[in-house]
Design an enzyme around this catalytic site. Structure first.
Site, PDB file in Angstrom:
ATOM      1  N   THR A 276       0.813  -1.214   0.000  1.00 58.86           N
ATOM      2  CA  THR A 276       0.000   0.000   0.000  1.00 58.86           C
ATOM      3  C   THR A 276       0.844   1.261   0.000  1.00 58.86           C
ATOM      4  O   THR A 276       2.006   1.247   0.397  1.00 58.86           O
ATOM      5  CB  THR A 276      -0.962   0.008   1.212  1.00 58.86           C
ATOM      6  OG1 THR A 276      -1.932   1.041   1.045  1.00 58.86           O
ATOM      7  CG2 THR A 276      -0.216   0.221   2.522  1.00 58.86           C
ATOM      8  N   CYS A 277       0.230   2.337  -0.471  1.00 59.66           N
ATOM      9  CA  CYS A 277       0.763   3.689  -0.320  1.00 59.66           C
ATOM     10  C   CYS A 277      -0.455   4.557   0.004  1.00 59.66           C
ATOM     11  O   CYS A 277      -1.418   4.076   0.577  1.00 59.66           O
ATOM     12  CB  CYS A 277       1.510   4.146  -1.575  1.00 59.66           C
ATOM     13  SG  CYS A 277       0.488   4.291  -3.052  1.00 59.66           S
ATOM     14  N   ARG A 278      -0.446   5.813  -0.362  1.00 60.66           N
ATOM     15  CA  ARG A 278      -1.593   6.661  -0.034  1.00 60.66           C
ATOM     16  C   ARG A 278      -2.812   6.312  -0.890  1.00 60.66           C
ATOM     17  O   ARG A 278      -3.909   6.141  -0.384  1.00 60.66           O
ATOM     18  CB  ARG A 278      -1.224   8.135  -0.219  1.00 60.66           C
ATOM     19  CG  ARG A 278      -2.357   9.092   0.130  1.00 60.66           C
ATOM     20  CD  ARG A 278      -1.873  10.538   0.125  1.00 60.66           C
ATOM     21  NE  ARG A 278      -2.962  11.424   0.515  1.00 60.66           N
ATOM     22  CZ  ARG A 278      -3.740  12.058  -0.351  1.00 60.66           C
ATOM     23  NH1 ARG A 278      -3.556  11.904  -1.653  1.00 60.66           N
ATOM     24  NH2 ARG A 278      -4.708  12.842   0.067  1.00 60.66           N
TER      25      ARG A 278
ATOM     26  N   GLY B 147      -2.370   4.294  -4.204  1.00 62.19           N
ATOM     27  CA  GLY B 147      -2.172   3.145  -5.081  1.00 62.19           C
ATOM     28  C   GLY B 147      -1.114   3.316  -6.160  1.00 62.19           C
ATOM     29  O   GLY B 147      -0.728   2.341  -6.792  1.00 62.19           O
TER      30      GLY B 147
ATOM     31  N   MET C 144      -4.078   3.523   1.404  1.00 63.52           N
ATOM     32  CA  MET C 144      -4.461   3.817   2.786  1.00 63.52           C
ATOM     33  C   MET C 144      -5.689   4.715   2.859  1.00 63.52           C
ATOM     34  O   MET C 144      -6.430   4.669   3.843  1.00 63.52           O
ATOM     35  CB  MET C 144      -3.290   4.453   3.550  1.00 63.52           C
ATOM     36  CG  MET C 144      -2.191   3.466   3.914  1.00 63.52           C
ATOM     37  SD  MET C 144      -2.762   2.030   4.878  1.00 63.52           S
ATOM     38  CE  MET C 144      -3.348   2.815   6.374  1.00 63.52           C
TER      39      MET C 144
END
Length: 110
Positions: free
Chosen positions: A61-63, A65, A89
């Site tokens: 995950t990141c903020r 995608g 996220m």
């Protein structure tokens, strides 16, 4: 272009081990409990720090995608069983999944 495998927030249990490739300030503001933090730029040098993937596909995950999809594409080339967390996220938090922060009263996704 290679298809990036994705997994939805609802398919990942609340306390699954997730690889979070966001920057340190984003991580500190709020992350999934039990997640492993390796910023995207550090990933090539820290493959040994990746969680054991014998338990199945590792969600990344990141903020939102974008960075995690790049991480997934690269990790797949290295032979890892990984999938991009759809919506990152932001989607995790919006779905009411647990997040925790480092030293802050109220976790958030920045």
């Amino acid at each position: 272009m290679t298809q990036i495998p994705t997994v939805t927030v609802s398919d990942v249990h609340d306390h699954a081990t997730i690889l979070d490739v966001r920057e340190p300030d984003e991580w500190a503001a709020g992350h999934a409990p039990g997640a492993v933090h390796i910023p995207l730029g550090d990933l090539p040098a820290r493959l040994a720090d990746l969680p054991d993937s014998d338990a199945g596909t590792l969600a990344v995950t990141c903020r939102g995608g974008g960075r995690s999809s790049r991480a997934v594409a690269w990790l797949q080339q290295q032979g890892f069983d990984v999938a991009n967390l759809d919506g990152g996220m932001k989607a995790w938090h919006a779905a009411g999944k647990p997040i925790e922060a480092d030293g802050q009263a109220e976790p958030s996704v920045i």
